[in-house]
Design a protein around this motif. Sequence first.
Motif, PDB file in Angstrom:
ATOM      1  N   VAL A  85     -13.193   1.136  21.389  1.00 33.16           N
ATOM      2  CA  VAL A  85     -13.211  -0.218  20.824  1.00 33.16           C
ATOM      3  C   VAL A  85     -13.701  -1.247  21.846  1.00 33.16           C
ATOM      4  CG1 VAL A  85     -11.813  -2.029  19.773  1.00 33.16           C
ATOM      5  CG2 VAL A  85     -11.551   0.312  19.027  1.00 33.16           C
ATOM      6  N   PRO A  86     -13.163  -1.294  23.083  1.00 29.41           N
ATOM      7  CA  PRO A  86     -13.685  -2.266  24.041  1.00 29.41           C
ATOM      8  C   PRO A  86     -15.181  -2.083  24.326  1.00 29.41           C
ATOM      9  CG  PRO A  86     -11.653  -1.310  24.845  1.00 29.41           C
ATOM     10  CD  PRO A  86     -12.043  -0.540  23.638  1.00 29.41           C
ATOM     11  N   VAL A  87     -15.599  -0.825  24.520  1.00 30.61           N
ATOM     12  CA  VAL A  87     -17.017  -0.572  24.796  1.00 30.61           C
ATOM     13  C   VAL A  87     -17.871  -1.117  23.655  1.00 30.61           C
ATOM     14  CG1 VAL A  87     -18.758   1.245  24.946  1.00 30.61           C
ATOM     15  CG2 VAL A  87     -16.662   1.421  26.269  1.00 30.61           C
ATOM     16  N   MET A  88     -17.435  -0.829  22.432  1.00 32.53           N
ATOM     17  CA  MET A  88     -18.236  -1.239  21.281  1.00 32.53           C
ATOM     18  C   MET A  88     -18.268  -2.758  21.128  1.00 32.53           C
ATOM     19  SD  MET A  88     -17.736  -0.089  17.378  1.00 32.53           S
ATOM     20  CE  MET A  88     -16.133  -0.839  17.295  1.00 32.53           C
ATOM     21  N   ILE A  89     -17.107  -3.398  21.325  1.00 33.48           N
ATOM     22  CA  ILE A  89     -17.037  -4.849  21.167  1.00 33.48           C
ATOM     23  C   ILE A  89     -17.956  -5.528  22.192  1.00 33.48           C
ATOM     24  CG2 ILE A  89     -15.503  -6.842  21.366  1.00 33.48           C
ATOM     25  CD1 ILE A  89     -14.785  -5.329  18.948  1.00 33.48           C
ATOM     26  N   VAL A  90     -17.881  -5.078  23.443  1.00 43.01           N
ATOM     27  CA  VAL A  90     -18.703  -5.677  24.499  1.00 43.01           C
ATOM     28  C   VAL A  90     -20.183  -5.448  24.198  1.00 43.01           C
ATOM     29  CG1 VAL A  90     -19.319  -5.522  26.936  1.00 43.01           C
ATOM     30  CG2 VAL A  90     -16.917  -5.526  26.260  1.00 43.01           C
ATOM     31  N   LEU A  91     -20.488  -4.231  23.800  1.00 38.72           N
ATOM     32  CA  LEU A  91     -21.878  -3.892  23.501  1.00 38.72           C
ATOM     33  C   LEU A  91     -22.409  -4.739  22.340  1.00 38.72           C
ATOM     34  CD1 LEU A  91     -23.648  -1.721  24.808  1.00 38.72           C
ATOM     35  CD2 LEU A  91     -23.187  -0.265  22.853  1.00 38.72           C
ATOM     36  N   ALA A  92     -21.597  -4.870  21.308  1.00 42.44           N
ATOM     37  CA  ALA A  92     -22.020  -5.639  20.135  1.00 42.44           C
ATOM     38  C   ALA A  92     -22.236  -7.100  20.508  1.00 42.44           C
ATOM     39  CB  ALA A  92     -20.975  -5.513  19.031  1.00 42.44           C
ATOM     40  N   LEU A  93     -21.331  -7.611  21.325  1.00 47.27           N
ATOM     41  CA  LEU A  93     -21.420  -9.004  21.770  1.00 47.27           C
ATOM     42  C   LEU A  93     -22.709  -9.213  22.569  1.00 47.27           C
ATOM     43  CD1 LEU A  93     -19.520 -11.371  21.487  1.00 47.27           C
ATOM     44  CD2 LEU A  93     -18.519 -10.787  23.685  1.00 47.27           C
ATOM     45  N   PHE A  94     -22.950  -8.299  23.478  1.00 44.76           N
ATOM     46  CA  PHE A  94     -24.110  -8.371  24.353  1.00 44.76           C
ATOM     47  C   PHE A  94     -25.405  -8.326  23.526  1.00 44.76           C
ATOM     48  CE2 PHE A  94     -27.133  -6.095  27.182  1.00 44.76           C
ATOM     49  CZ  PHE A  94     -27.212  -7.063  28.176  1.00 44.76           C
ATOM     50  N   ILE A  95     -25.493  -7.357  22.622  1.00 51.43           N
ATOM     51  CA  ILE A  95     -26.705  -7.219  21.805  1.00 51.43           C
ATOM     52  C   ILE A  95     -26.908  -8.450  20.931  1.00 51.43           C
ATOM     53  CG2 ILE A  95     -27.795  -5.876  19.971  1.00 51.43           C
ATOM     54  CD1 ILE A  95     -26.376  -3.425  21.065  1.00 51.43           C
ATOM     55  N   LEU A 216     -16.389 -17.795  19.941  1.00 53.14           N
ATOM     56  CA  LEU A 216     -16.402 -16.583  19.126  1.00 53.14           C
ATOM     57  C   LEU A 216     -15.024 -15.952  19.015  1.00 53.14           C
ATOM     58  CD1 LEU A 216     -19.653 -14.630  20.085  1.00 53.14           C
ATOM     59  CD2 LEU A 216     -19.188 -15.961  18.048  1.00 53.14           C
ATOM     60  N   ARG A 217     -14.047 -16.556  19.681  1.00 56.32           N
ATOM     61  CA  ARG A 217     -12.739 -15.909  19.766  1.00 56.32           C
ATOM     62  C   ARG A 217     -12.198 -15.407  18.414  1.00 56.32           C
ATOM     63  NH1 ARG A 217      -8.520 -16.406  23.624  1.00 56.32           N
ATOM     64  NH2 ARG A 217      -9.359 -18.293  24.536  1.00 56.32           N
ATOM     65  N   PRO A 218     -12.232 -16.236  17.356  1.00 53.04           N
ATOM     66  CA  PRO A 218     -11.682 -15.712  16.092  1.00 53.04           C
ATOM     67  C   PRO A 218     -12.442 -14.481  15.582  1.00 53.04           C
ATOM     68  CG  PRO A 218     -12.462 -17.981  15.838  1.00 53.04           C
ATOM     69  CD  PRO A 218     -12.634 -17.626  17.269  1.00 53.04           C
ATOM     70  N   ILE A 219     -13.761 -14.467  15.807  1.00 54.94           N
ATOM     71  CA  ILE A 219     -14.548 -13.318  15.349  1.00 54.94           C
ATOM     72  C   ILE A 219     -14.234 -12.092  16.203  1.00 54.94           C
ATOM     73  CG2 ILE A 219     -16.879 -12.454  14.916  1.00 54.94           C
ATOM     74  CD1 ILE A 219     -16.088 -14.693  13.114  1.00 54.94           C
ATOM     75  N   ILE A 220     -14.078 -12.310  17.503  1.00 53.11           N
ATOM     76  CA  ILE A 220     -13.725 -11.183  18.369  1.00 53.11           C
ATOM     77  C   ILE A 220     -12.390 -10.596  17.928  1.00 53.11           C
ATOM     78  CG2 ILE A 220     -13.131 -10.505  20.737  1.00 53.11           C
ATOM     79  CD1 ILE A 220     -15.096 -12.586  21.730  1.00 53.11           C
ATOM     80  N   LEU A 221     -11.454 -11.482  17.611  1.00 50.17           N
ATOM     81  CA  LEU A 221     -10.157 -11.011  17.131  1.00 50.17           C
ATOM     82  C   LEU A 221     -10.326 -10.201  15.849  1.00 50.17           C
ATOM     83  CD1 LEU A 221      -7.062 -11.091  17.368  1.00 50.17           C
ATOM     84  CD2 LEU A 221      -7.107 -13.125  15.939  1.00 50.17           C
ATOM     85  N   PHE A 222     -11.090 -10.776  14.941  1.00 48.20           N
ATOM     86  CA  PHE A 222     -11.292 -10.107  13.651  1.00 48.20           C
ATOM     87  C   PHE A 222     -11.917  -8.725  13.841  1.00 48.20           C
ATOM     88  CE2 PHE A 222     -14.348  -9.176  10.241  1.00 48.20           C
ATOM     89  CZ  PHE A 222     -13.465  -9.019   9.192  1.00 48.20           C
ATOM     90  N   THR A 223     -13.004  -8.653  14.633  1.00 45.85           N
ATOM     91  CA  THR A 223     -13.670  -7.355  14.799  1.00 45.85           C
ATOM     92  C   THR A 223     -12.785  -6.371  15.541  1.00 45.85           C
ATOM     93  OG1 THR A 223     -14.756  -8.234  16.753  1.00 45.85           O
ATOM     94  CG2 THR A 223     -16.050  -8.180  14.736  1.00 45.85           C
ATOM     95  N   SER A 224     -12.016  -6.858  16.508  1.00 45.76           N
ATOM     96  CA  SER A 224     -11.199  -5.874  17.223  1.00 45.76           C
ATOM     97  C   SER A 224     -10.085  -5.354  16.326  1.00 45.76           C
ATOM     98  CB  SER A 224     -10.666  -6.424  18.546  1.00 45.76           C
ATOM     99  OG  SER A 224     -10.010  -7.632  18.333  1.00 45.76           O
ATOM    100  N   ILE A 225      -9.568  -6.203  15.435  1.00 45.82           N
ATOM    101  CA  ILE A 225      -8.537  -5.693  14.517  1.00 45.82           C
ATOM    102  C   ILE A 225      -9.141  -4.694  13.531  1.00 45.82           C
ATOM    103  CG2 ILE A 225      -7.014  -6.314  12.610  1.00 45.82           C
ATOM    104  CD1 ILE A 225      -6.212  -8.753  14.139  1.00 45.82           C
ATOM    105  N   THR A 226     -10.275  -5.051  12.932  1.00 39.01           N
ATOM    106  CA  THR A 226     -10.858  -4.103  11.971  1.00 39.01           C
ATOM    107  C   THR A 226     -11.275  -2.807  12.670  1.00 39.01           C
ATOM    108  OG1 THR A 226     -12.941  -5.248  12.227  1.00 39.01           O
ATOM    109  CG2 THR A 226     -11.684  -5.751  10.241  1.00 39.01           C
TER     110      THR A 226
END
Lengths: 298, 435
Positions: A85-95, A216-226
């Motif tokens: 999850v962390p790898v994916m979130i960071v990668l998605a954010l970066f891209i 982006l904090r609310p979106i980061i929260l949302f994506t990490s929960i889903t």
Amino acid sequence: MKSANATLHSRRRSGLTGWSFVLISVILIVIFYFYPMVEALILSFQTGTGTNLVFTGLDNYKRLFQDATFITSVKNTFIYLLVQVPVMIVLALFISVLLNDSKLKFKGFFRTAIFLPCVTSLVAYSIVFKYLFAGNGLVNTFLMKLHLISAPIEWITDPFWAKITIIIAITWRWTGYNMIFYLSALQNIDNSIYEAARIDGASATRQFFGITIPLLRPIILFTSITSTIGTLQLFDEVMNITKGGPGNATQTISQYIYNLSFKYSADFGYAATVSYSIVIMIILLSFLQFKVAGEKNG
Amino acid sequence: MKKTFALLLMCMLILSACGANGGNKNTADTGNAGGNTEAAKEITIWAWDPAFNIAALEVAKAQYTAANPDVKINIVEYAQNDIIQKLNTGLNSGTTKGLPNIVLIEDYRSQGFLQSYKDSFYDLSNSIKGADFADYKSGPTSLDGKQYGIPFDSGVTGLYVRTDYLEQAGYKLSDLQDITWNDYIEIGKKVKDKTGKALITLDPNDLGLIRMMIQSAGSWYLTEDGKTPNIADNAALKEAFEVYKNLTDSNVANVHADWSQFVAALNNGDVASVPTGNWITPSITAAADQSGKWAVAPLPKLAGNDKSVHASNLGGSSWYVMNVDGKETAADFMAKTFGADTEMYQKLLTDIGVIGTFKAAASGEAYGQANEFFGGQKVVSDFAAWTEQIPSVNYGVHTYAIEDILIVEMQNYLNGKAIDKVLSDAQAQAESQIK
């Protein structure tokens, strides 16, 4: 007076129409979601194979803590969760930040290309991955030809590498999905904020951590929960790529539920208990994530 | 105008919801043959594998409907996993709608179904005699003295070998007639030396080899009662584990991860032998260029176990009649075809390659034919002879649950854990997990 009455009347009528629309989905949700949930909860207090179910109280829940297979499944699932999850979130954010650059050419092409994995069928892509990462598969051949490795890596049959394969697979599948959320959120950030920051002499890195991330904090929260929920329910990839093996090195909780219900002599009671353990974990983790990331947004 | 439109939309929604319901009902009805009395002469059968089980059913159907034109037989093909899921959910829901009249169940699983869903299967004791079939089939297909299943294909095992590789290592087929697993590994080392080919290919997630070994000694993961784990004090299982480790330690084993890789290893000539069930024959003969290079030897036996014989079983399945409307027709169909028709079994063998477990069929002419692919060996009559020697064991209700525990412990054992600890840990875990 008369016209006011008519308006009231028609308002009430249209209210009624509105409620009847809502009613349909409410009834359907109650029948197809809440009723089975309650039934499953009742089921989780029963034990036995097939239809020979008897109430055993909390026995099933006590059994969870002694069940080595269940504990291994939970461990595996959390390894996926903590690494992937962390790898994916960071990668998605970066891209997404890269793709949001207004000077970028062929933006549509890149966005589509990165989002595309998401529309492929879970089973289909899992099978492709299984063959890519087979002992004599494309990935091994490629790495060998480049002389990066001397012997083939056992991507599927080694306990460590099998986990890596699963993590690579789900990252490939879901990064684009999360990226779309970030992209749309980025487009809602007013460009003048960045402009002001640039005038104040803030570097790109500073802008990213000082503006982009907080907004982006609310979106980061949302994506990490889903993503957390999705990972806890991980099934298709593991089932198709490694079947949970070698041994139970990649088995997830969902797959254990499947095995208890259909691979072994069906014990639906205990399977329901394991399902409820996921519910409990999701509630706890989401609560934690809200506490950690969400409190400033109230 | 808006309101009319809204109402119209709502009507459409409700109508389409009803329509969908109606549609579901219809499909459910066609899936369920025994729904009403007028359709009682129509039966539905579920099975997997179009090239084998379904093909056999088609033959039986043609035979039966020729004599009974008023009976309509629907054969439905599902994957085995789907059948297991549908049966479990269907039987558990308590409604017999949507269930078939006859279903194919793997022998390892049959006791699980018979015991989990008592009264859902139809007692066939009056239609067929269990004694007409290979003895080892009676364990899985009967319960409490009643015969529930019609035994179908034999999972009798043999040691398929590449005679050309063996010759290069200085062995003949006659050297393999009465060997132990230890002899087998020694042969493998020589073969590896001379040809560079592996002796065997193993799937770390499938302990079929272990199952074959322990059944050859009349032992199983569970004790006779079919419920108590029999792991820690199981001498046959212990020796089987040791042989398995010896195979991997001697560097004579390849690894495969799924069925297609397994078959590829055989067809590419990567391995010198395959100990497995006779149902592998079509996959081996598919590589036509290897004709004459294969032969089948009896399965090796466990050296340290005097009960061990040169015959065992792997897989195999049987037919079960469900206790729903139409059961009499279904039972009659099964009894007159798979339960009696010796001629049909000859056809099943020549056309499809099915080796049945019906004793009388083994004397038929098709069973005595020489097979050119296997260098003129009378493979089928060998298999039929071994079928009679298979020790009967009770597979019980937890074969796959225990196997999953053993797969993990096997990895620990291969990585150096002591054998007694391996088996006692597996025993403890099985006892806590099986309720």
